[in-house]
Design a protein around this motif. Structure first.
Motif, PDB file in Angstrom:
ATOM      1  N   TYR A  71       0.825  -1.204   0.000  1.00  0.00           N
ATOM      2  CA  TYR A  71       0.000   0.000   0.000  1.00  0.00           C
ATOM      3  C   TYR A  71       0.868   1.266   0.000  1.00  0.00           C
ATOM      4  N   GLU A  72       1.970   1.212   0.712  1.00  0.00           N
ATOM      5  CA  GLU A  72       2.866   2.364   0.756  1.00  0.00           C
ATOM      6  C   GLU A  72       3.505   2.649  -0.598  1.00  0.00           C
ATOM      7  N   GLU A  73       3.504   1.648  -1.462  1.00  0.00           N
ATOM      8  CA  GLU A  73       4.059   1.818  -2.806  1.00  0.00           C
ATOM      9  C   GLU A  73       3.026   2.340  -3.799  1.00  0.00           C
ATOM     10  N   VAL A  74       1.765   1.905  -3.685  1.00  0.00           N
ATOM     11  CA  VAL A  74       0.783   2.193  -4.729  1.00  0.00           C
ATOM     12  C   VAL A  74      -0.347   3.142  -4.330  1.00  0.00           C
ATOM     13  N   VAL A  75      -0.530   3.395  -3.034  1.00  0.00           N
ATOM     14  CA  VAL A  75      -1.630   4.245  -2.574  1.00  0.00           C
ATOM     15  C   VAL A  75      -1.101   5.638  -2.251  1.00  0.00           C
ATOM     16  N   LEU A  76      -1.649   6.641  -2.887  1.00  0.00           N
ATOM     17  CA  LEU A  76      -1.163   8.008  -2.754  1.00  0.00           C
ATOM     18  C   LEU A  76      -1.068   8.460  -1.302  1.00  0.00           C
ATOM     19  N   LEU A  77      -2.150   8.335  -0.550  1.00  0.00           N
ATOM     20  CA  LEU A  77      -2.166   8.843   0.822  1.00  0.00           C
ATOM     21  C   LEU A  77      -1.235   8.072   1.754  1.00  0.00           C
ATOM     22  N   GLU A  78      -0.836   6.855   1.357  1.00  0.00           N
ATOM     23  CA  GLU A  78       0.051   6.045   2.180  1.00  0.00           C
ATOM     24  C   GLU A  78       1.522   6.208   1.784  1.00  0.00           C
ATOM     25  N   GLN A  79       1.787   6.891   0.667  1.00  0.00           N
ATOM     26  CA  GLN A  79       3.166   7.059   0.210  1.00  0.00           C
ATOM     27  C   GLN A  79       3.905   8.110   1.037  1.00  0.00           C
ATOM     28  N   VAL A  80       5.235   7.958   1.110  1.00  0.00           N
ATOM     29  CA  VAL A  80       6.065   8.988   1.734  1.00  0.00           C
ATOM     30  C   VAL A  80       6.175  10.145   0.751  1.00  0.00           C
ATOM     31  N   TYR A  81       5.886  11.314   1.229  1.00  0.00           N
ATOM     32  CA  TYR A  81       5.851  12.536   0.420  1.00  0.00           C
ATOM     33  C   TYR A  81       7.258  12.843  -0.119  1.00  0.00           C
ATOM     34  N   VAL A  82       7.406  12.857  -1.429  1.00  0.00           N
ATOM     35  CA  VAL A  82       8.744  13.031  -2.004  1.00  0.00           C
ATOM     36  C   VAL A  82       9.295  14.437  -1.761  1.00  0.00           C
ATOM     37  N   ILE A  83       8.415  15.379  -1.463  1.00  0.00           N
ATOM     38  CA  ILE A  83       8.876  16.751  -1.251  1.00  0.00           C
ATOM     39  C   ILE A  83       9.710  16.863   0.025  1.00  0.00           C
ATOM     40  N   ASP A  84       9.288  16.156   1.101  1.00  0.00           N
ATOM     41  CA  ASP A  84      10.069  16.234   2.346  1.00  0.00           C
ATOM     42  C   ASP A  84      10.768  14.915   2.701  1.00  0.00           C
ATOM     43  N   GLY A  85      10.349  13.817   2.046  1.00  0.00           N
ATOM     44  CA  GLY A  85      11.009  12.529   2.273  1.00  0.00           C
ATOM     45  C   GLY A  85      10.770  11.930   3.644  1.00  0.00           C
ATOM     46  N   GLU A  86       9.821  12.445   4.405  1.00  0.00           N
ATOM     47  CA  GLU A  86       9.598  11.971   5.770  1.00  0.00           C
ATOM     48  C   GLU A  86       8.148  11.584   6.037  1.00  0.00           C
ATOM     49  N   ASN A  87       7.235  12.527   5.821  1.00  0.00           N
ATOM     50  CA  ASN A  87       5.834  12.324   6.164  1.00  0.00           C
ATOM     51  C   ASN A  87       5.060  11.618   5.058  1.00  0.00           C
ATOM     52  N   LYS A  88       4.005  10.922   5.464  1.00  0.00           N
ATOM     53  CA  LYS A  88       3.100  10.363   4.468  1.00  0.00           C
ATOM     54  C   LYS A  88       2.263  11.495   3.875  1.00  0.00           C
ATOM     55  N   VAL A  89       1.793  11.301   2.656  1.00  0.00           N
ATOM     56  CA  VAL A  89       0.970  12.308   1.992  1.00  0.00           C
ATOM     57  C   VAL A  89      -0.261  12.615   2.828  1.00  0.00           C
ATOM     58  N   ARG A  90      -0.822  11.592   3.452  1.00  0.00           N
ATOM     59  CA  ARG A  90      -2.011  11.784   4.294  1.00  0.00           C
ATOM     60  C   ARG A  90      -1.740  12.819   5.395  1.00  0.00           C
ATOM     61  N   LYS A  91      -0.579  12.731   6.021  1.00  0.00           N
ATOM     62  CA  LYS A  91      -0.230  13.647   7.105  1.00  0.00           C
ATOM     63  C   LYS A  91      -0.049  15.069   6.579  1.00  0.00           C
ATOM     64  N   VAL A  92       0.537  15.185   5.379  1.00  0.00           N
ATOM     65  CA  VAL A  92       0.734  16.505   4.768  1.00  0.00           C
ATOM     66  C   VAL A  92      -0.618  17.163   4.489  1.00  0.00           C
ATOM     67  N   VAL A  93      -1.552  16.405   3.929  1.00  0.00           N
ATOM     68  CA  VAL A  93      -2.888  16.928   3.620  1.00  0.00           C
ATOM     69  C   VAL A  93      -3.601  17.341   4.904  1.00  0.00           C
ATOM     70  N   ASP A  94      -3.513  16.507   5.938  1.00  0.00           N
ATOM     71  CA  ASP A  94      -4.171  16.830   7.218  1.00  0.00           C
ATOM     72  C   ASP A  94      -3.593  18.104   7.830  1.00  0.00           C
ATOM     73  N   ALA A  95      -2.277  18.302   7.689  1.00  0.00           N
ATOM     74  CA  ALA A  95      -1.638  19.489   8.259  1.00  0.00           C
ATOM     75  C   ALA A  95      -2.129  20.759   7.569  1.00  0.00           C
ATOM     76  N   VAL A  96      -2.270  20.716   6.255  1.00  0.00           N
ATOM     77  CA  VAL A  96      -2.758  21.889   5.524  1.00  0.00           C
ATOM     78  C   VAL A  96      -4.239  22.132   5.830  1.00  0.00           C
ATOM     79  N   ALA A  97      -5.005  21.066   5.976  1.00  0.00           N
ATOM     80  CA  ALA A  97      -6.427  21.194   6.324  1.00  0.00           C
ATOM     81  C   ALA A  97      -6.575  21.915   7.668  1.00  0.00           C
ATOM     82  N   LYS A  98      -5.724  21.558   8.611  1.00  0.00           N
ATOM     83  CA  LYS A  98      -5.752  22.213   9.922  1.00  0.00           C
ATOM     84  C   LYS A  98      -5.356  23.681   9.797  1.00  0.00           C
TER      85      LYS A  98
END
Length: 310
Positions: free
Chosen positions: A244-271
């Motif tokens: 899932y971490e390879e094929v699911v967008l929200l489960e992938q590690v965000y290539v921009i920062d190389g640390e957080n999952k995309v899901r966490k990045v989206v949640d942070a901006v939503a907040k």
């Protein structure tokens, strides 16, 4: 003058590969004489398109267009990269992407749309360009994403011109939050998609056939260890999380920062913007993806030419 029937126009199109409007004009100019119309089209260079239609077109451009809550991405193919750098070809690809904004996201409706400045449809304009430019071309595919509230953002990797390149990405973000911030997030995630090649937004969206195939492969690999079935089941679930971490967008590690999952990045901006953000979908087009390209043997071609006439 003989009546210009739909069946006569159809027959001429099949013979020459020319567009419907060009065929009608040819038959009108030749008073309904089919063979005369073929010659008329040949003299205008419009019948040549049929001869080029069988050649592989795997180069070309991916074009994107966005307008508020709607975005499209299209792939227009040509035989060579040289033609992809042609101003007219680039203008055509851009125009088609813009036209697709008003369509229903299907290639069929886009082919039938009126092409501005002509009496031809988009499909007929492709045929006209084949005859004019001299290479086979193909309007291969289109994707359209729309949201109710929010934005559709885009990204083109290594753009040859604005919104034109070899990889194009669209992403739709549903939210009532700040539009500028959403567009910024959308573009960054689109860049991530270009690099990370996800196949689904959520785990629930993963193709069931692909998931079953992956589960079977992982189970067989685990059984090779000789462990009991209950241990194998846990091993498979653990390895599926990696899948899932390879094929699911929200489960992938965000290539921009190389640390957080995309899901966490989206949640942070939503907040940050004080409003939920939902990724409703994405499209990633890579030029020529899935097209079997002809492999030419240059030495063999030269040898064949040298033997002609011997």
């Amino acid at each position: 003058m003989a009546e210009i029937t739909a069946s006569l126009v159809k027959e001429l199109r099949e013979k020459t590969g020319a567009g419907m409007m060009d065929c009608k004009k040819a038959l009108t100019e030749t008073s309904g004489d089919l063979e005369g119309a073929v010659d008329w089209l040949r003299k205008k260079g419009l019948a040549a398109a049929a001869k080029k239609a069988g050649r592989v077109a795997a180069e070309g451009l991916v074009a994107v267009a966005t307008a508020d809550t709607v975005g499209t991405v299209v792939e227009v193919n040509s035989e060579t990269d040289f033609v992809a750098r042609n101003d007219r070809f680039q203008a055509f690809a851009s125009q088609v992407a813009q036209l697709a904004l008003q369509g229903d996201g299907t290639i069929e409706s886009l082919q039938q749309a009126a092409f501005p400045g002509t009496e031809r449809t988009v499909g007929e304009e492709v045929t006209n360009m084949v005859a004019t430019i001299g290479e086979n071309m193909n309007l291969r595919r289109v994707s359209r994403i729309a949201v109710g509230d929010g934005v559709v953002a885009s990204y083109v990797h290594n753009a040859l011109a604005p919104n034109l390149g070899k990889i194009g990405v669209l992403i739709g973000l549903e939210s009532t939050g700040d539009r500028a911030r959403l567009l910024d997030l959308g573009k960054q995630i689109a860049m991530h998609i270009a690099a990370a090649r996800p196949e689904a937004v959520n785990i629930e969206d993963v193709d069931s056939t692909a998931l079953d195939r992956e589960r079977n492969v992982l189970a067989d690999q685990a059984r090779a260890s000789g462990k009991p079935e209950e241990i194998i089941a846990k091993m498979v679930e653990g390895r599926l999380r990696k899948y899932y971490e390879e094929v699911v967008l929200l489960e992938q590690v965000y290539v921009i920062d190389g640390e957080n999952k995309v899901r966490k990045v989206v949640d942070a901006v939503a907040k940050e913007i004080g409003a939920p953000i939902k990724i409703v979908g994405f499209s990633r087009f890579v030029l020529g993806e899935g097209i079997e390209k002809e492999q030419s043997d240059f030495a063999a071609e030269v040898a064949a030419q040298a033997n002609v006439g011997r």
